[in-house]
Design an enzyme around this catalytic site. Structure first.
Site, PDB file in Angstrom:
ATOM      1  N   LYS A  50      35.540  15.860  50.553  1.00 38.82           N
ATOM      2  CA  LYS A  50      36.557  16.345  51.501  1.00 38.82           C
ATOM      3  C   LYS A  50      36.049  17.579  52.233  1.00 38.82           C
ATOM      4  CE  LYS A  50      40.259  14.193  49.019  1.00 38.82           C
ATOM      5  NZ  LYS A  50      41.173  14.213  47.896  1.00 38.82           N
ATOM      6  N   GLN A  94      44.346  18.278  44.212  1.00 35.64           N
ATOM      7  CA  GLN A  94      43.579  17.088  43.821  1.00 35.64           C
ATOM      8  C   GLN A  94      44.164  16.487  42.536  1.00 35.64           C
ATOM      9  OE1 GLN A  94      40.975  15.634  45.587  1.00 35.64           O
ATOM     10  NE2 GLN A  94      41.176  14.009  44.075  1.00 35.64           N
ATOM     11  N   ASP A 117      48.488  15.428  52.365  1.00 36.36           N
ATOM     12  CA  ASP A 117      48.345  14.195  51.580  1.00 36.36           C
ATOM     13  C   ASP A 117      49.569  13.293  51.772  1.00 36.36           C
ATOM     14  OD1 ASP A 117      46.050  13.630  50.259  1.00 36.36           O
ATOM     15  OD2 ASP A 117      46.553  14.683  48.396  1.00 36.36           O
TER      16      ASP A 117
END
Ligand code: NAP
Length: 282
Positions: A50, A94, A117
Site C-alpha cells: 500500500k 490493517q 477502506d
C-alpha cells in the site's frame, strides 16, 4: 473455448495511473495513514504494498506500527489522533487485528469521511441505501473489473455471491444489486450450492477455501470473479476457484494472483484521492 482472462493487474495499473494524473493536474497531495498492529507477516506485506502504491501515485503515506500487546484503548487513541490530524485524508486499520482487539469497534472509530477502506457502518449504510459514500475496496474493485470486461450495463444478470462477510460478500451483493443484477448470496448453511452457482451469469467467490468452486458449478460463458487468497497443501497461492478447469467453461475469469488482489489497492488509492478532494484539498 477458454475464457477471457480478466487482467486485474493491468486494470489496476490503469486506475493508479489515472489517480497519479489527477494528483498532478489538481496539484493536491493526498495523505493515507495506515495503522498496523502486531507482526502478522501477510499484513506486513500488504501494508508495504500500500505504501509503495501511494508512492507510485505521488501520494503521501504514513504507517503507524503498534506492538502486538496494544490495548483497545491505545488503538482507539491512535485512531482519534489521526482522525483529528487535518493533514491525514485517508485512515485505515490493517486487518486482521491481534487476538483480544475488537476490529468492528476500531473501524467504527474512524471518521466516516476518512474511512477509505469503506468499512465503517456509516459507509456500509450509504451503500445499502444507494447513497453517495465511500465504497469498500475489494467489492468495488470486482465491480470495476466486471464493468470493464463484461460491460457497463449488468442489468438483469443473475449474480451469485459465495460468502457473506462484511468486507467482501455483503457489500459485493449490495453493489451488484445497485447495478440491477438479480442477486443470490450463498454461505456455509446454503443448500444445493452447486445448483445455485450453475445459474449464475456472474459468480463471485469469497469463501477462503482453496479450489472450492469446481468447473461443474460454473455456467457456460459465466463471468467468474475469484476473491479468494489461500494457500494450498503445497503452500501455493490459490483462489477459491479451480482455475484451470473453470476457465474452460467460463466466459471471463480472474486469475489468482493478478485478478482481484491488485484492484483492492487501486481502489484504496482512488478512495484516498476522493477523500482528499472532499476535504477541500483540490
Ligand atoms: P470470511 O470472513 O472468512 O468469510 C467467508 C465466507 O464464506 C463466510 O460468509 C462463510 O459462510 C462462507 N463459507 C465458508 N465455508 C463455506 C462453504 N462450505 N459453503 C459456502 N460458503 C462458505 O472471509 P472474507 O474475509 O470474506 O474473505 C474471503 C476470501 O477472500 C479469503 O480467501 C480472503 O483471503 C480473500 N480476500 C481477498 C481480498 C483481496 O484483496 N483479493 C480481500 C479480502 C479478502 P458463513 O458466514 O456461514 O460462515
Amino acid at each position: 473455448m477458454s475464457a477471457v482472462l480478466i487482467d486485474g493487474k493491468q486494470v489496476a495499473a490503469r486506475i493508479r495511473g489515472e489517480v497519479a494524473e489527477a494528483i498532478q493536474n489538481e496539484g493536491i497531495s493526498p495523505h493515507l495513514a495506515v495503522i498496523l498492529v502486531g507482526d502478522d507477516p501477510a499484513s506486513q506485506i500488504y501494508v508495504r504494498n500500500k505504501a509503495r502504491a501511494c508512492r507510485d501515485c505521488g501520494m503521501r503515506s504514513t504507517v503507524l506500527r503498534m506492538g502486538a500487546d496494544t490495548t483497545q484503548n491505545e488503538l482507539e487513541a491512535a485512531i482519534d489522533r489521526l482522525n483529528e490530524d487535518k493533514d491525514v485524508d485517508g485512515l485505515m486499520v490493517q486487518l486482521p487485528l491481534p487476538r483480544g482487539l475488537d476490529a468492528q469497534t476500531a473501524l467504527s472509530r474512524i471518521r466516516p469521511e476518512k474511512d477509505v477502506d469503506g468499512l465503517h457502518t456509516v459507509n456500509a449504510g450509504h451503500l445499502f441505501k444507494g447513497e453517495k459514500g465511500i465504497r469498500c475496496c475489494t467489492p468495488a474493485g470486482c465491480m470495476e473489473l466486471l464493468r470493464r470486461y463484461v460491460g457497463e450495463d449488468l442489468t438483469g444478470k443473475n449474480a451469485v455471491v459465495i460468502g457473506r462477510s462484511n468486507i467482501v460478500g455483503k457489500p459485493m451483493a449490495a453493489m451488484l444489486l445497485e447495478a440491477n443484477c438479480t442477486v443470490t448470496v450463498c454461505h456455509s448453511k446454503t443448500r444445493d450450492i452447486a445448483d445455485i452457482c450453475r445459474r449464475a451469469d456472474i459468480l463471485v467467490c469469497a469463501v477462503g477455501k482453496s479450489r472450492f468452486v469446481t468447473a461443474d458449478m460454473v455456467k457456460e460463458g459465466a463471468a467468474v470473479i475469484d476473491v479468494g487468497m489461500n494457500r494450498d497443501e503445497n503452500g501455493k497461492l490459490t483462489g477459491d476457484v479451480d482455475f484451470e478447469a473453470a476457465r474452460e467453461k467460463a466466459g471471463y475469469i480472474t486469475p489468482v494472483p493478478g485478478g482481484v488482489g491488485p484492484m483492492t489497492i487501486a481502489m484504496l488509492m482512488k478512495n484516498t484521492l476522493e477523500a482528499a478532494r472532499n476535504a477541500g484539498k483540490s
